[in-house]
Design a protein around this motif. Sequence first.
Motif, PDB file in Angstrom:
ATOM      1  N   ALA A  40     -15.392  46.898 -45.955  1.00 39.72           N
ATOM      2  CA  ALA A  40     -14.531  47.285 -46.874  1.00 39.72           C
ATOM      3  C   ALA A  40     -13.925  46.195 -47.497  1.00 39.72           C
ATOM      4  O   ALA A  40     -13.396  46.102 -48.618  1.00 39.72           O
ATOM      5  CB  ALA A  40     -13.465  48.341 -46.292  1.00 39.72           C
ATOM      6  N   SER A  41     -13.528  45.015 -46.921  1.00 38.30           N
ATOM      7  CA  SER A  41     -12.834  43.921 -47.525  1.00 38.30           C
ATOM      8  C   SER A  41     -13.747  43.321 -48.524  1.00 38.30           C
ATOM      9  O   SER A  41     -13.075  42.988 -49.433  1.00 38.30           O
ATOM     10  CB  SER A  41     -12.624  42.909 -46.386  1.00 38.30           C
TER      11      SER A  41
ATOM     12  N   LEU B   2       1.456  37.653 -52.569  1.00 41.08           N
ATOM     13  CA  LEU B   2       0.527  36.963 -53.198  1.00 41.08           C
ATOM     14  C   LEU B   2       1.131  36.155 -54.576  1.00 41.08           C
ATOM     15  O   LEU B   2       0.816  34.975 -54.974  1.00 41.08           O
ATOM     16  CB  LEU B   2      -0.699  37.534 -53.255  1.00 41.08           C
ATOM     17  N   GLY B   3       1.699  37.088 -55.323  1.00 40.89           N
ATOM     18  CA  GLY B   3       2.214  36.764 -56.673  1.00 40.89           C
ATOM     19  C   GLY B   3       3.408  35.856 -56.384  1.00 40.89           C
ATOM     20  O   GLY B   3       3.162  34.780 -57.322  1.00 40.89           O
TER      21      GLY B   3
ATOM     22  N   ILE C 197      -7.005  39.899 -46.427  1.00 39.74           N
ATOM     23  CA  ILE C 197      -7.519  38.491 -46.087  1.00 39.74           C
ATOM     24  C   ILE C 197      -6.876  37.466 -46.827  1.00 39.74           C
ATOM     25  O   ILE C 197      -6.799  36.234 -46.296  1.00 39.74           O
ATOM     26  CB  ILE C 197      -9.098  38.802 -46.387  1.00 39.74           C
ATOM     27  N   ALA C 198      -6.553  37.546 -48.045  1.00 37.28           N
ATOM     28  CA  ALA C 198      -6.248  36.573 -49.104  1.00 37.28           C
ATOM     29  C   ALA C 198      -4.760  36.204 -48.283  1.00 37.28           C
ATOM     30  O   ALA C 198      -4.525  34.689 -48.223  1.00 37.28           O
ATOM     31  CB  ALA C 198      -5.818  37.054 -50.509  1.00 37.28           C
TER      32      ALA C 198
ATOM     33  N   SER D  68     -15.334  34.486 -39.706  1.00 36.58           N
ATOM     34  CA  SER D  68     -15.461  34.319 -40.926  1.00 36.58           C
ATOM     35  C   SER D  68     -14.912  34.775 -42.252  1.00 36.58           C
ATOM     36  O   SER D  68     -14.927  34.214 -43.359  1.00 36.58           O
ATOM     37  CB  SER D  68     -17.174  34.165 -40.991  1.00 36.58           C
ATOM     38  N   ASP D  69     -14.374  35.858 -41.868  1.00 35.05           N
ATOM     39  CA  ASP D  69     -13.670  36.521 -43.051  1.00 35.05           C
ATOM     40  C   ASP D  69     -12.448  35.757 -43.381  1.00 35.05           C
ATOM     41  O   ASP D  69     -12.092  35.862 -44.668  1.00 35.05           O
ATOM     42  CB  ASP D  69     -13.128  37.916 -42.592  1.00 35.05           C
ATOM     43  N   LEU D  70     -11.999  35.049 -42.613  1.00 33.31           N
ATOM     44  CA  LEU D  70     -10.844  34.097 -42.744  1.00 33.31           C
ATOM     45  C   LEU D  70     -10.930  32.802 -42.882  1.00 33.31           C
ATOM     46  O   LEU D  70      -9.892  32.010 -43.183  1.00 33.31           O
ATOM     47  CB  LEU D  70      -9.932  34.339 -41.494  1.00 33.31           C
ATOM     48  N   GLN D  71     -12.393  32.289 -43.237  1.00 34.12           N
ATOM     49  CA  GLN D  71     -12.482  30.974 -43.618  1.00 34.12           C
ATOM     50  C   GLN D  71     -12.652  30.812 -45.210  1.00 34.12           C
ATOM     51  O   GLN D  71     -12.838  31.680 -45.904  1.00 34.12           O
ATOM     52  CB  GLN D  71     -13.579  30.515 -43.090  1.00 34.12           C
TER      53      GLN D  71
END
Length: 394
Positions: free
Chosen positions: A34-35, A285-286, A309-310, A391-394
């Motif tokens: 889903a990410s 994030l903003g 994730i971001a 790897s999602d977090l790289q």
Amino acid sequence: MKKKLLSMILATAMVASVLTGCGGNSGSSGSTAASADASDSASGTEESADTAADSAAETGDAAADTAAGGGKVGVAMPTKDLQRWNQDGSNMQAELEAAGYEVDLQYAANDIATQVSQIENMINSGCQLLVIASIDGDSLGTVLEQAKEKNIPVIAYDRLIMNSDAVSYYATFDNYMVGTKQGEYIRDQLDLDNAAGPFNIELVTGDPGDNNARYFFGGAMDVLQPYIDAGKLVVKSGQTDFETVATANWSTETAQSRMDAIISANYADGTKLDAVLCSNDSTALGVENSLEANYTGDWPIITGQDCDIANVKNMIAGKQSMSIFKDTRTLASKVVEMVDAIMKGGEAPVNDTETYDNGKGVVPSYLCEPVFADVNNYKELLVDSGYYSESDLQ
Ligand code: BGC
């Protein structure tokens, strides 16, 4: 077979509840997939996530479904733009299907009229129960009258649906506790009880139409307000009331441009900004984007929520201090348990019958317990639990 699957899910759920303080974790791997979907959907194009089984149900035999213990469940989600709703939707779809239900899953591109018509379609196409994460809690009263007329139970998912007596249950993470954990994190990191201060803080919360936003902000301010009153925390912009610090649609861009203005008016001369309370990750994030472009001082403490994730990447890079982790697998499992109980003619499990009054009365609720993630524990919480892969977090 379906029963076997369901009891497996529930057994896993009980183990997970020991870890998370809530109803479960199916171990679904849907979150990672889903990410990826979430980043793909940045264009804002939202599509029906109907399953093939869905159309079969429309032409097929609903009575036979019910007799077999199944049935059709409508799941209305607000938007694909935010990672978490993709995870919520796909986890719930997978678990409901594993428990033998057909699922009509829809995303509404944060457009209220779209969500209303999706719900109308669900009611008219044979859904026997609705799970709804509303865009605007106050806008579903009329359409839900139709659900009530047809005796279709409604579970408000994550966000309370206001001013409607058609809402049977509410399932969410403890929203007030989300806010208190964010406030406590700032209090502890700045050591407000001991340090001399004063410290500069700015406040950013969420959409005013989302009932949760008031709980997040209220919980955080119940911790922080005494320090503001005592002069130990200073909001240089002077922007402190909910309406002023709210962010329409929880938009990253809106939070960013508000922060741009705050920095140029108050911190452009080198004044240090010590902390920014952000109610969730899209607003955080903003703020982080704005600081990167406009602010040269020491990086402030920044809170968030959802462990997108971001934002976890930013946490690892030192640009965000924490994020509240609300394991969407846990909430989905709890809701599947509630759906199953109701569909079988019973009552759904609840653990709060006092807090959430939607204007028509208190809605029996199941509140899951949120936890906070930071750079010290994110591996254990997010990677070891299978929520994300390395790897999602790289
Ligand atoms: C949810 C948060 C989410 C926010 C923006 C809230 O209702 O509880 O988890 O970050 O909406 O989508």
